[in-house]
Design a protein around this motif. Structure first.
Motif, PDB file in Angstrom:
ATOM      1  N   PHE A 285      46.887 -12.426   2.438  1.00  7.42           N
ATOM      2  CA  PHE A 285      47.601 -13.487   3.149  1.00  7.42           C
ATOM      3  C   PHE A 285      46.616 -14.396   3.875  1.00  7.42           C
ATOM      4  CE2 PHE A 285      50.187  -9.675   2.836  1.00  7.42           C
ATOM      5  CZ  PHE A 285      51.159 -10.156   1.972  1.00  7.42           C
ATOM      6  N   ALA A 286      45.458 -14.569   3.230  1.00  8.51           N
ATOM      7  CA  ALA A 286      44.429 -15.482   3.725  1.00  8.51           C
ATOM      8  C   ALA A 286      43.945 -15.133   5.141  1.00  8.51           C
ATOM      9  CB  ALA A 286      44.925 -16.931   3.664  1.00  8.51           C
ATOM     10  N   ARG A 287      44.177 -13.894   5.528  1.00 10.00           N
ATOM     11  CA  ARG A 287      43.697 -13.483   6.832  1.00 10.00           C
ATOM     12  C   ARG A 287      42.284 -12.939   6.640  1.00 10.00           C
ATOM     13  NH1 ARG A 287      46.008  -8.799   9.387  1.00 10.00           N
ATOM     14  NH2 ARG A 287      46.867  -8.584   7.310  1.00 10.00           N
ATOM     15  N   ALA A 288      41.326 -13.530   7.301  1.00 11.26           N
ATOM     16  CA  ALA A 288      39.959 -13.057   7.121  1.00 11.26           C
ATOM     17  C   ALA A 288      39.730 -11.870   8.053  1.00 11.26           C
ATOM     18  CB  ALA A 288      38.985 -14.170   7.437  1.00 11.26           C
ATOM     19  N   ARG A 289      38.983 -10.927   7.547  1.00 11.18           N
ATOM     20  CA  ARG A 289      38.692  -9.749   8.350  1.00 11.18           C
ATOM     21  C   ARG A 289      37.217  -9.424   8.168  1.00 11.18           C
ATOM     22  NH1 ARG A 289      41.256  -4.475   6.140  1.00 11.18           N
ATOM     23  NH2 ARG A 289      39.280  -4.384   5.077  1.00 11.18           N
ATOM     24  N   ASN A 290      36.567  -9.026   9.236  1.00  9.17           N
ATOM     25  CA  ASN A 290      35.160  -8.651   9.117  1.00  9.17           C
ATOM     26  C   ASN A 290      35.005  -7.132   9.080  1.00  9.17           C
ATOM     27  OD1 ASN A 290      34.255 -11.259   9.083  1.00  9.17           O
ATOM     28  ND2 ASN A 290      33.971 -11.360  11.285  1.00  9.17           N
ATOM     29  N   ASP A 291      34.260  -6.692   8.109  1.00  7.66           N
ATOM     30  CA  ASP A 291      33.935  -5.268   7.997  1.00  7.66           C
ATOM     31  C   ASP A 291      32.451  -5.133   8.270  1.00  7.66           C
ATOM     32  OD1 ASP A 291      36.356  -4.323   7.283  1.00  7.66           O
ATOM     33  OD2 ASP A 291      35.924  -4.161   5.137  1.00  7.66           O
ATOM     34  N   SER A 292      32.084  -4.235   9.176  1.00  6.65           N
ATOM     35  CA  SER A 292      30.672  -4.076   9.460  1.00  6.65           C
ATOM     36  C   SER A 292      30.178  -2.689   9.095  1.00  6.65           C
ATOM     37  CB  SER A 292      30.381  -4.320  10.930  1.00  6.65           C
ATOM     38  OG  SER A 292      30.460  -5.678  11.193  1.00  6.65           O
ATOM     39  N   LEU A 293      28.927  -2.671   8.777  1.00  7.41           N
ATOM     40  CA  LEU A 293      28.306  -1.427   8.382  1.00  7.41           C
ATOM     41  C   LEU A 293      26.872  -1.482   8.869  1.00  7.41           C
ATOM     42  CD1 LEU A 293      28.382   0.872   5.881  1.00  7.41           C
ATOM     43  CD2 LEU A 293      26.961  -0.856   4.869  1.00  7.41           C
ATOM     44  N   ALA A 294      26.489  -0.463   9.614  1.00  7.77           N
ATOM     45  CA  ALA A 294      25.095  -0.417  10.043  1.00  7.77           C
ATOM     46  C   ALA A 294      24.324   0.276   8.934  1.00  7.77           C
ATOM     47  CB  ALA A 294      24.968   0.335  11.353  1.00  7.77           C
ATOM     48  N   LEU A 295      23.332  -0.402   8.450  1.00  5.51           N
ATOM     49  CA  LEU A 295      22.563   0.109   7.328  1.00  5.51           C
ATOM     50  C   LEU A 295      21.191   0.546   7.837  1.00  5.51           C
ATOM     51  CD1 LEU A 295      22.658   0.286   4.193  1.00  5.51           C
ATOM     52  CD2 LEU A 295      21.588  -1.961   4.177  1.00  5.51           C
ATOM     53  N   VAL A 296      20.920   1.798   7.694  1.00  2.00           N
ATOM     54  CA  VAL A 296      19.646   2.323   8.178  1.00  2.00           C
ATOM     55  C   VAL A 296      18.820   2.768   6.983  1.00  2.00           C
ATOM     56  CG1 VAL A 296      18.557   4.070   9.621  1.00  2.00           C
ATOM     57  CG2 VAL A 296      20.771   3.151  10.265  1.00  2.00           C
ATOM     58  N   LEU A 297      17.709   2.112   6.805  1.00  2.00           N
ATOM     59  CA  LEU A 297      16.837   2.481   5.688  1.00  2.00           C
ATOM     60  C   LEU A 297      15.552   3.057   6.257  1.00  2.00           C
ATOM     61  CD1 LEU A 297      17.157  -0.603   3.354  1.00  2.00           C
ATOM     62  CD2 LEU A 297      17.999   1.689   2.905  1.00  2.00           C
ATOM     63  N   PHE A 298      15.078   4.056   5.612  1.00  2.00           N
ATOM     64  CA  PHE A 298      13.953   4.788   6.131  1.00  2.00           C
ATOM     65  C   PHE A 298      12.995   4.936   4.952  1.00  2.00           C
ATOM     66  CE2 PHE A 298      12.297   8.932   7.569  1.00  2.00           C
ATOM     67  CZ  PHE A 298      12.081   8.661   8.907  1.00  2.00           C
ATOM     68  N   ASP A 299      11.839   4.350   5.080  1.00  2.00           N
ATOM     69  CA  ASP A 299      10.892   4.359   3.956  1.00  2.00           C
ATOM     70  C   ASP A 299      10.051   5.629   4.013  1.00  2.00           C
ATOM     71  OD1 ASP A 299       9.386   3.657   1.787  1.00  2.00           O
ATOM     72  OD2 ASP A 299       8.134   2.222   2.858  1.00  2.00           O
ATOM     73  N   THR A 300      10.425   6.594   3.218  1.00  2.00           N
ATOM     74  CA  THR A 300       9.662   7.852   3.240  1.00  2.00           C
ATOM     75  C   THR A 300       8.389   7.701   2.417  1.00  2.00           C
ATOM     76  OG1 THR A 300      11.119   8.524   1.455  1.00  2.00           O
ATOM     77  CG2 THR A 300      11.509   9.518   3.587  1.00  2.00           C
TER      78      THR A 300
ATOM     79  N   PRO B   9       0.831  -1.208   0.000  1.00  2.00           N
ATOM     80  CA  PRO B   9       0.000   0.000   0.000  1.00  2.00           C
ATOM     81  C   PRO B   9       0.869   1.263   0.000  1.00  2.00           C
ATOM     82  CG  PRO B   9       0.046  -0.991   2.183  1.00  2.00           C
ATOM     83  CD  PRO B   9       0.817  -1.910   1.278  1.00  2.00           C
ATOM     84  N   THR B  10       0.248   2.369  -0.345  1.00  3.40           N
ATOM     85  CA  THR B  10       0.923   3.665  -0.295  1.00  3.40           C
ATOM     86  C   THR B  10       1.412   3.908   1.131  1.00  3.40           C
ATOM     87  OG1 THR B  10      -0.470   4.534  -2.021  1.00  3.40           O
ATOM     88  CG2 THR B  10       0.515   6.143  -0.543  1.00  3.40           C
ATOM     89  N   THR B  11       2.636   4.358   1.274  1.00  4.95           N
ATOM     90  CA  THR B  11       3.187   4.601   2.613  1.00  4.95           C
ATOM     91  C   THR B  11       2.512   5.821   3.222  1.00  4.95           C
ATOM     92  OG1 THR B  11       5.255   3.680   1.810  1.00  4.95           O
ATOM     93  CG2 THR B  11       5.360   4.927   3.867  1.00  4.95           C
ATOM     94  N   ALA B  12       2.078   5.655   4.473  1.00  5.11           N
ATOM     95  CA  ALA B  12       1.368   6.754   5.129  1.00  5.11           C
ATOM     96  C   ALA B  12       2.329   7.890   5.458  1.00  5.11           C
ATOM     97  CB  ALA B  12       0.711   6.247   6.409  1.00  5.11           C
ATOM     98  N   SER B  13       1.808   9.092   5.418  1.00  2.00           N
ATOM     99  CA  SER B  13       2.611  10.276   5.708  1.00  2.00           C
ATOM    100  C   SER B  13       3.184  10.203   7.119  1.00  2.00           C
ATOM    101  CB  SER B  13       1.730  11.511   5.581  1.00  2.00           C
ATOM    102  OG  SER B  13       2.323  12.590   6.255  1.00  2.00           O
ATOM    103  N   ALA B  14       4.387  10.741   7.294  1.00  2.58           N
ATOM    104  CA  ALA B  14       5.033  10.724   8.608  1.00  2.58           C
ATOM    105  C   ALA B  14       4.266  11.587   9.603  1.00  2.58           C
ATOM    106  CB  ALA B  14       6.471  11.209   8.499  1.00  2.58           C
ATOM    107  N   THR B  15       3.353  12.413   9.110  1.00  3.08           N
ATOM    108  CA  THR B  15       2.601  13.256  10.033  1.00  3.08           C
ATOM    109  C   THR B  15       1.555  12.433  10.787  1.00  3.08           C
ATOM    110  OG1 THR B  15       1.126  13.810   8.212  1.00  3.08           O
ATOM    111  CG2 THR B  15       2.871  15.388   8.716  1.00  3.08           C
ATOM    112  N   THR B  16       1.250  11.231  10.306  1.00  2.00           N
ATOM    113  CA  THR B  16       0.234  10.423  10.982  1.00  2.00           C
ATOM    114  C   THR B  16       0.821   9.521  12.064  1.00  2.00           C
ATOM    115  OG1 THR B  16       0.415   8.620   9.401  1.00  2.00           O
ATOM    116  CG2 THR B  16      -1.178  10.348   8.884  1.00  2.00           C
ATOM    117  N   GLY B  17       2.108   9.416  12.153  1.00  2.00           N
ATOM    118  CA  GLY B  17       2.700   8.552  13.161  1.00  2.00           C
ATOM    119  C   GLY B  17       4.194   8.567  12.995  1.00  2.00           C
TER     120      GLY B  17
END
Ligand code: GTP
Ligand code: MG
Ligand code: ZN
Ligand code: ZN
Length: 409
Positions: free
Chosen positions: A198-213, A173-181
């Motif tokens: 050199f086969a050294r594994a490394r973890n890279d992290s990223l916080a992903l924030v998505l906002f459905d306007t 459905p159509t996303t409701a306006s942010a003014t309603t909540g």
């Protein structure tokens, strides 16, 4: 032959010293982030729940806002003892809105990706599909896991996105306006394992924030304050453009399609200009200076284009790179979309973006992979095409994905 990895230097990588709350976008110095007591659990003693007024003010309801108290403490290694009951806790919350700030979010550079586009441009559908792709096919390809940072994200993704669209195959459905909540973001942690030389594994992290306007909220000049804060906090922007809204594209459509809406406020260029003006006010850049935030501009719904237009084209190909960004392919798609925009008398869009932003890239994608019929996904189900491209490019820009030129040029 593979060219030496071309990785873009990040202009001032984590420029912000603080942690930006993904809910209200307030920024806090890491050592000033308060904690929430873990409360009573089983037979363990702890503080009793009390009404958290700040959280209730944020959600607009007292339901679910009775929680153990929040206290300020200079936490060490993300833990602190509750001054009232003495129990140690690792639960951190935003000092302003008291929403939870997951440990992983506090500890890794958060990247807020703002997704904007006119009403009906395909934002909600795109979020549903992109997250699903990242949790599945694309995640596997990148050796990356995508994990929700809080329970509400899990619930909301299921309820508002995955279940209706992917399971029940109903259009969203159509996303409701942010003014309603309150508009709640979806907060994820994307973690990539990279195997070094050199086969050294490394973890890279990223916080992903998505906002459905809600596209509706971007129609007027009075873009709400929350939107402004969201846009200001954004480390990257994805602009979605519905080709059906570009007057010149009408001839290229497979089927008549709906005529473009006669609402100038919803024209892609106007929406983009409004967002850009808001960003300029916030960033305080001088009018002539380009904005530093990377912008991915994607034509959505490219499945509506005539097959003859796509045949033999870069857009039609499936991406080949695995775990890297194919820069040759990237250039080809960028060129093709630019040419399409110019053919459709929408070259202005490209010119404007080039003037306003230091770095913008063009994409063409289809979240559904086919034209929906009577409120439902087409018979073949959801078959996304190149939906992940903008995100891969952003990961590359953030230094989390290598770029290669298979052609070696
Ligand atoms: N052909 C085709 N149509 C699509 C695709 N994605 C979305 N649509 C159509 O576009 C409509 C709007 O999509 P939404 O994702 O709800 O658009 P939105 O940008 O979230 O709209 P608002 O919430 O009103 O701002 C859908 O109902 C579909 O009819 C696609 O990949 N292909
Ligand atoms: Mg929507
Ligand atoms: Zn907050
Ligand atoms: Zn306590």
């Amino acid at each position: 032959m593979t060219r030496p990895l071309a990785r873009v230097g990040l202009p001032g990588a984590p420029s912000r010293h603080g942690v930006t709350c993904p809910y209200c976008f307030a920024s806090a110095a890491p050592q000033r982030i308060p904690f929430r007591c873990r409360g009573q659990a089983g037979r363990t003693q702890g503080c009793a729940p009390v009404l958290d007024e700040r959280l209730a003010a944020y959600t607009g309801s007292t339901a679910g806002a009775s929680l153990p108290p929040v206290f300020a403490a200079a936490g060490r290694k993300g833990r602190a003892d509750c001054p009232a009951c003495g129990r140690p806790t690792g639960n951190r919350v935003c000092p302003e809105c008291h929403n939870p700030l997951p440990a992983a979010y506090c500890d890794s550079p958060g990247r807020i990706v703002a997704l904007v586009g006119a009403k009906n441009s395909g934002k909600s559908t795109y979020i549903a599909v992109l997250l699903h792709e990242l949790m599945n096919r694309v995640g596997t390809e990148l050796d990356a896991s995508l994990v929700a940072c809080d329970d509400r994200t899990i619930e909301r993704y299921k309820r508002d996105f995955a279940r209706p669209l992917l399971e029940e195959r109903r259009l969203l459905p159509t996303t409701a306006s942010a003014t309603t909540g309150p508009r709640e973001p979806l907060v994820y942690l994307l973690t990539r394992t990279r195997r070094g030389r050199f086969a050294r594994a490394r973890n890279d992290s990223l916080a992903l924030v998505l906002f459905d306007t809600a596209g509706e909220d971007l129609r007027s000049r009075e873009v709400t304050d929350l939107h402004l804060r969201y846009l200001e906090a954004a480390d990257a922007i994805i602009f979605l453009v519905d080709p059906l809204e570009l007057p010149g594209a009408q001839g290229e459509l497979q089927r008549g399609g709906d005529p473009p809406h006669a609402d100038p406020d919803s024209e892609p260029l106007n929406v983009i200009a409004r967002v850009t003006e808001a960003l300029r006010q916030r960033h305080g850049t001088r009018p002539g200076d380009p904005l530093p935030v990377p912008v991915a501009v994607a034509l959505t719904k490219i499945d509506v284009l005539r097959p003859s237009l796509l045949r033999q084209s870069a857009l039609h190909r499936t991406r080949t790179g695995t775990g890297v960004l194919d820069l040759d392919d990237r250039d080809a798609v960028d060129e093709q979309v630019r040419a399409l925009l110019h053919d459709w008398q929408a070259g202005q869009l490209d010119t404007y973006l080039g003037q306003q932003y230091a770095d913008h890239a063009l994409f063409g994608l289809s979240a559904l992979g086919g034209v929906p019929e009577s409120g439902r996904v087409g018979a073949g189900g959801v078959r996304p095409h190149r939906a992940e491209d903008p995100l891969l490019w952003l990961l590359y820009r953030f230094g989390m994905l290598d770029g290669v030129r298979p052609g070696g040029t």
